[in-house]
Design a protein around this motif. Structure first.
Motif, PDB file in Angstrom:
ATOM      1  N   VAL A 218       0.844  -1.201   0.000  1.00 22.99           N
ATOM      2  CA  VAL A 218       0.000   0.000   0.000  1.00 22.99           C
ATOM      3  C   VAL A 218       0.876   1.247   0.000  1.00 22.99           C
ATOM      4  N   LEU A 219       1.891   1.261   0.854  1.00 23.17           N
ATOM      5  CA  LEU A 219       2.803   2.408   0.917  1.00 23.17           C
ATOM      6  C   LEU A 219       3.495   2.618  -0.429  1.00 23.17           C
ATOM      7  N   ASP A 220       4.009   1.555  -1.008  1.00 24.53           N
ATOM      8  CA  ASP A 220       4.702   1.667  -2.295  1.00 24.53           C
ATOM      9  C   ASP A 220       3.769   2.173  -3.389  1.00 24.53           C
ATOM     10  N   PHE A 221       2.525   1.696  -3.390  1.00 25.47           N
ATOM     11  CA  PHE A 221       1.554   2.149  -4.376  1.00 25.47           C
ATOM     12  C   PHE A 221       1.309   3.645  -4.242  1.00 25.47           C
ATOM     13  N   PHE A 222       1.023   4.091  -3.018  1.00 22.11           N
ATOM     14  CA  PHE A 222       0.733   5.512  -2.831  1.00 22.11           C
ATOM     15  C   PHE A 222       1.957   6.368  -3.110  1.00 22.11           C
ATOM     16  N   ALA A 223       3.131   5.923  -2.737  1.00 25.57           N
ATOM     17  CA  ALA A 223       4.340   6.695  -3.003  1.00 25.57           C
ATOM     18  C   ALA A 223       4.567   6.834  -4.507  1.00 25.57           C
ATOM     19  N   LYS A 224       4.305   5.774  -5.249  1.00 26.64           N
ATOM     20  CA  LYS A 224       4.554   5.790  -6.696  1.00 26.64           C
ATOM     21  C   LYS A 224       3.419   6.450  -7.473  1.00 26.64           C
ATOM     22  N   GLU A 225       2.191   6.087  -7.181  1.00 27.10           N
ATOM     23  CA  GLU A 225       1.061   6.498  -8.001  1.00 27.10           C
ATOM     24  C   GLU A 225       0.384   7.790  -7.533  1.00 27.10           C
ATOM     25  N   ILE A 226       0.338   8.028  -6.258  1.00 28.22           N
ATOM     26  CA  ILE A 226      -0.382   9.170  -5.707  1.00 28.22           C
ATOM     27  C   ILE A 226       0.574  10.269  -5.252  1.00 28.22           C
ATOM     28  N   GLY A 227       1.739   9.888  -4.811  1.00 31.24           N
ATOM     29  CA  GLY A 227       2.713  10.849  -4.282  1.00 31.24           C
ATOM     30  C   GLY A 227       3.053  11.957  -5.263  1.00 31.24           C
ATOM     31  N   ALA A 228       3.122  11.627  -6.534  1.00 28.05           N
ATOM     32  CA  ALA A 228       3.476  12.629  -7.545  1.00 28.05           C
ATOM     33  C   ALA A 228       2.464  13.773  -7.584  1.00 28.05           C
ATOM     34  N   ALA A 229       1.183  13.446  -7.401  1.00 28.86           N
ATOM     35  CA  ALA A 229       0.154  14.490  -7.425  1.00 28.86           C
ATOM     36  C   ALA A 229       0.325  15.441  -6.236  1.00 28.86           C
ATOM     37  N   TYR A 230       0.613  14.889  -5.063  1.00 26.13           N
ATOM     38  CA  TYR A 230       0.840  15.730  -3.887  1.00 26.13           C
ATOM     39  C   TYR A 230       2.123  16.550  -4.035  1.00 26.13           C
ATOM     40  N   TYR A 231       3.143  15.935  -4.606  1.00 21.50           N
ATOM     41  CA  TYR A 231       4.406  16.633  -4.828  1.00 21.50           C
ATOM     42  C   TYR A 231       4.201  17.808  -5.786  1.00 21.50           C
ATOM     43  N   LYS A 232       3.463  17.560  -6.882  1.00 21.93           N
ATOM     44  CA  LYS A 232       3.198  18.614  -7.862  1.00 21.93           C
ATOM     45  C   LYS A 232       2.424  19.762  -7.217  1.00 21.93           C
ATOM     46  N   GLN A 233       1.421  19.442  -6.417  1.00 23.10           N
ATOM     47  CA  GLN A 233       0.648  20.482  -5.738  1.00 23.10           C
ATOM     48  C   GLN A 233       1.525  21.265  -4.771  1.00 23.10           C
TER      49      GLN A 233
END
Length: 82
Positions: free
Chosen positions: A38-53
C-alpha cells in the motif's frame, strides 16, 4: 519524478501507521507485506500528485514574496525622491 526513498526507520513507521489505519478505521487488519505494498503504491502512483501540488503552492508563495519585495523597493525609491 524520481522515486521516493524513505529511511528504514521512516518506512517502518509509515507501514505501522498504515496497519493501524486498516485495523482501527476499516476493521480490516493487514500484514506487514500488504501494508508495504500500500505504501509503495501511494508513493509511486499518488505521491506525484501531492508533490506537484506542493511545488505549485511553493511557487505561488515565492511569487507573492517577490511581488511584496518589488513593492517595498518601489516604496524606497519613492521615499528617496522626496
Amino acid at each position: 519524478m524520481k522515486p521516493i526513498d524513505f529511511s528504514k526507520e521512516d518506512k517502518a513507521a509509515l507501514i505501522a501507521r498504515i496497519q493501524h489505519f486498516f485495523d482501527k478505521e476499516l476493521d480490516q487488519p493487514i500484514g506487514l507485506l500488504k501494508a508495504e505494498l500500500v505504501l509503495d503504491f501511494f508513493a509511486k502512483e499518488i505521491g506525484a500528485a501531492y508533490y506537484k501540488q506542493g511545488l505549485q503552492d511553493a511557487h505561488a508563495a515565492f511569487l507573492k514574496r517577490a511581488d511584496d519585495l518589488a513593492d517595498d523597493i518601489y516604496g524606497l525609491e519613492q521615499a528617496a525622491r522626496d
